[in-house]
Design an enzyme around this catalytic site. Structure first.
Site, PDB file in Angstrom:
ATOM      1  N   HIS A  97      42.800  34.256  39.345  1.00 31.07           N
ATOM      2  CA  HIS A  97      44.297  34.442  39.370  1.00 31.07           C
ATOM      3  C   HIS A  97      44.739  35.711  38.548  1.00 31.07           C
ATOM      4  O   HIS A  97      45.988  36.222  39.128  1.00 31.07           O
ATOM      5  CB  HIS A  97      44.857  33.300  38.636  1.00 31.07           C
ATOM      6  CG  HIS A  97      45.023  32.936  37.259  1.00 31.07           C
ATOM      7  ND1 HIS A  97      43.860  32.161  36.869  1.00 31.07           N
ATOM      8  CD2 HIS A  97      45.687  33.487  36.291  1.00 31.07           C
ATOM      9  CE1 HIS A  97      44.084  32.101  35.560  1.00 31.07           C
ATOM     10  NE2 HIS A  97      45.149  33.008  35.203  1.00 31.07           N
ATOM     11  N   ASP A 115      37.419  30.057  39.100  1.00 33.92           N
ATOM     12  CA  ASP A 115      38.494  30.825  38.781  1.00 33.92           C
ATOM     13  C   ASP A 115      38.013  32.220  38.100  1.00 33.92           C
ATOM     14  O   ASP A 115      38.027  32.508  36.851  1.00 33.92           O
ATOM     15  CB  ASP A 115      39.645  30.138  37.944  1.00 33.92           C
ATOM     16  CG  ASP A 115      40.940  30.976  37.701  1.00 33.92           C
ATOM     17  OD1 ASP A 115      40.920  32.112  38.343  1.00 33.92           O
ATOM     18  OD2 ASP A 115      41.712  30.454  37.220  1.00 33.92           O
ATOM     19  N   SER A 175      44.066  34.217  29.760  1.00 31.56           N
ATOM     20  CA  SER A 175      43.504  34.032  31.200  1.00 31.56           C
ATOM     21  C   SER A 175      42.223  35.223  31.335  1.00 31.56           C
ATOM     22  O   SER A 175      42.600  36.295  31.275  1.00 31.56           O
ATOM     23  CB  SER A 175      44.461  34.263  32.272  1.00 31.56           C
ATOM     24  OG  SER A 175      45.517  33.041  32.069  1.00 31.56           O
TER      25      SER A 175
END
Length: 739
Positions: free
Chosen positions: A86, A222, A650
């Site tokens: 992402h 991810d 992240s």
């Protein structure tokens, strides 16, 4: 625990405390004094110098800020970068077309020539940091207004940044901590030639979609991979075919031994923003006014985007990144409302402020701190309705691409119109390039619907004092903006790339000033930015009082937080692999990991969120996990730790006690969504991709073993097999039989 430069509170801050080791986002330069002993007890095997060093290579040299909003890590001697899917989403979408849809189908470069360069992508290396609190605070005094204080501080910041950037070689950033009570400067080096190496298909990289976002258990790959390039001398350089892969000062070895409950886990990264000093009335404002408007406005924009994204891959690629970003915060803010309400966080904060107020009104403290809580509460009371209004408007700004076009190009076009012929000739190519980039992410029918829907929501729900021109249009059209917006965009200079280019060829001040779309956008933004004298004074008083609240909480010992709020500077957090209570949705004995089998159990053919490639189904059926299988025989996908992270983390590396990569942080859990305001040691978890799953997707699923071969793998030792003893053959002799 934390280094305090205010002599008044130094003695208090050096007293040992009982802060849990898994809470806190710590500065690397203070690790040896504040955290190293605790970390060693939990399993750290590195020295503080091996984590953060100015003169020698250390862990910090392998950690980068990725494109300003995420974290990434260097995992090979040739500058290979690992981050979340992402985080790379925008770049992957930009490089994709309907014919070559890397976002949907995945991509792996066969060699370095196949690595793809997005238009704008950079990584930022952390060089060093230092304390400049004494210097900054020496230029301000209590008699200054907040505006005067800010001006004096900014002037001193400019000097510090100039003194440390070495003629532009480095980027220097001075940041405020503890609500303006401390200041540190950070030195960085940016590399702008960053290329896509590979990404799994979206069905793996975004498995679970919005449904599973912020939830546990998770089963998602991810991650995405890039490479940093430099000139032949290893210096930052603009994109060139002559650039070479960066040879980093340090890169992370990759450990494929797996993790178990209570293993040490350390995360380094760039957490974006926490607000753990936020007053009770600020939490109430967010829960009751600001966040509900944010959620409703975000959902309105998402619904309009989704309608067009479902029409085909071309439109889906245009809005994929904006939709994903909007959806992420939409669910986050709803989770914040639920968690802050459920755990009565405002009530906890109010109790703390009541203790503080009693301390603040003692004779020796009253002059400085006596009105702090009252001033803060009055400010929030004054701005509650405004916060709701502003959040509806902000979601309009964020989801409407044409709003961005008008805001971004309006002033430059005004300057262009007033300029002479020579200046226009110089400006035109830059403006044309900007227009081309902006309209890559726009589809006019969708933009009409997004803007009309957001305006209708704004004028019917925002309350407060509405933007006058928007209100007038709403009143004249029974608050249905569809026809008006469609007509305004069709007639607008800003309605298409062709119309803006035509305007550049024949500029007209009258046409610009009377453009209906431009007038509406200016009305909205002017209203959003307007500040009455009463509001300006309230903000001034609030700023001073908030700073004194934090200072007073620290001086009095009533405040228990010993680390600064996150603000996109490099931090370290440490804890352990740690499960959540058993979950019937996760068929494992210890609920700290998920498996490929549990992912396949969620599989729904042709579902946008839960579809899987046929190859994954086949490989799960045959248990084709190769060297990445766990000792239990399954393939582990995601696992939990109790590290303290937030947005911006992240893509952060999860490291074992030796500084080896064991996973990739990508999310938090919905139960602890209040974590940006208050840390819950029982519930707060970090959700990570197991590095073995990352490598399995690359090598086994994607047949890109050459990428794995770049890395330094730490594998389980090969069991020693004792040599077989030679077995003497028994010689059987036959007895002679007498005749």
């Amino acid at each position: 625990m934390k280094k305090i430069i205010l002599s008044l509170i130094a003695a208090i801050m050096l007293v040992p405390t009982t802060v849990k080791a898994d809470e806190g986002m710590w500065f690397l330069m203070f690790i040896e004094r504040l955290n190293h002993r605790d970390m060693q007890k939990m399993g750290l095997q590195l020295t503080a110098e091996e984590i953060y060093s100015i003169n020698n290579h250390s862990l910090k040299d392998a950690i980068v800020q990725f494109n300003g909003g995420c974290t990434a890590e260097i995992i090979s001697k040739d500058g290979l970068v690992l981050t979340n899917h992402h985080c790379g989403y925008d770049a992957i979408a930009e490089l994709s077309t309907a014919e070559k849809n890397y976002l949907k189908n995945g991509y792996w470069a066969a060699d370095k020539k196949g690595e793809l360069k997005p238009s704008s992508l950079y990584v930022r290396f952390f060089v060093r940091m230092d304390d400049c609190s004494k210097r900054i605070l020496s230029v301000v005094n209590d008699a200054m207004s907040e505006a005067e204080r800010e001006k004096a501080i900014n002037q001193e910041i400019a000097k510090i940044e100039k003194e440390n950037n070495e003629g532009g070689k480095y980027v220097v950033s001075v940041k405020s901590f503890f609500q303006g009570n401390e200041y540190y400067y950070f030195v960085y080096q940016d590399y702008k030639d960053v290329r896509l190496v590979g990404t799994p298909p979206e069905s793996l990289g975004k498995f679970g979609g919005d449904t599973d976002n912020w939830e546990w258990p998770r089963q998602t790959a991810d991650f995405s991979m890039f490479r940093v390039y430099a000139d032949k001398d290893g210096n930052p350089a603009e994109y060139s075919e002559n650039n070479v892969p960066l040879q980093p000062k340090h890169y992370l070895p990759v450990n494929i031994n797996g993790v178990k409950e209570n293993d040490f886990a350390m995360i380094l990264g760039y957490p974006g923003r926490t607000n753990r000093w936020m007053p009770a009335s600020g939490i109430d404002q967010n829960v009751k006014f600001a966040y509900p408007a944010w959620v409703e406005g975000a959902k309105t924009g998402m619904d309009q985007m989704k309608k067009y994204m479902d029409m085909g891959d071309d439109l889906r690629l245009i809005y994929a990144s904006k939709y994903a970003s909007t959806a992420n915060y939409w669910k986050n803010r709803q989770g914040m409302i639920d968690a802050l309400t459920k755990f009565q966080t405002a009530k906890t904060k109010a109790a703390q402020e009541e203790k503080f107020n009693a301390w603040a009104n003692k004779p020796e403290n009253k002059e400085k701190y006596g009105t702090v809580v009252e001033t803060i509460n009055n400010y929030y009371k004054m701005t509650n309705e405004k916060s709701r209004h502003d959040n509806y408007m902000m979601q309009l700004f964020r989801t409407s691409g044409l709003f961005g076009v008008c805001r971004g190009l309006g002033k430059p076009l005004d300057v262009y119109t007033k300029a002479g012929e020579a200046q226009r000739k110089e400006m035109a190519p830059k403006l044309q390039e900007a227009v081309k980039e902006m309209f890559k992410e726009l589809y006019i029918p969708a933009e009409k619907d997004i803007l009309a829907a957001q305006l209708q929501l704004y004028v019917t729900k925002a309350g407060y004092a509405l933007a006058p021109y928007a209100k007038k249009i709403g009143d004249e059209n029974a608050n249905d903006f569809s026809a008006y917006i469609s007509k305004a965009i069709d007639a607008s200079i800003f309605g298409s790339e062709e119309k803006i280019n035509a305007f550049l060829n024949n500029p007209s001040q009258d046409a610009l000033d009377n453009d209906e779309l431009y007038k509406l956008v200016n009305d909205l933004f002017t209203h959003y930015s307007a500040k009455s004298p009463e509001l300006a004074k309230a903000q001034n008083d609030f700023g001073a009082s908030y700073r004194k609240l934090v200072e007073g909480l620290r001086v009095s010992g009533i405040g228990t937080i010993k680390y600064p709020d996150a603000n996109s500077t490099l931090r370290l957090t440490y804890g352990k692999v740690r499960s959540l209570p058993a979950d019937k949705r996760n068929p494992v004995s210890i609920n700290n990991y998920t498996t490929l089998s549990s992912q396949v159990a969620k599989y729904k053919k042709d579902d946008a969120e839960f579809d899987l490639p046929t190859k994954v189904l086949d490989m799960e059926k045959s248990k084709d996990y190769g060297r990445y299988a766990d000792k239990d025989g399954s393939l582990h996908l995601n696992f939990l730790t109790d590290n303290d992270i937030t947005g911006g983390n992240s893509g952060s590396p999860v490291l074992n006690g030796k500084g080896e990569l064991i996973g990739l942080a990508f999310d938090g859990n919905i139960e602890a969504m209040a974590g940006d305001v208050i840390f819950d040691s029982n519930l707060q978890r970090t959700i990570n991709v197991d590095i073995r799953y990352v490598l399995w997707v690359i090598e086994k699923f994607s047949n890109a073993k050459h990428i794995v071969d770049e890395m330094t793998l730490v594998a389980p030792p090969t069991p020693k097999v004792a040599p077989k003893k030679a077995v003497k053959k028994k010689v059987v002799t036959k007895k002679k039989v007498k005749a």
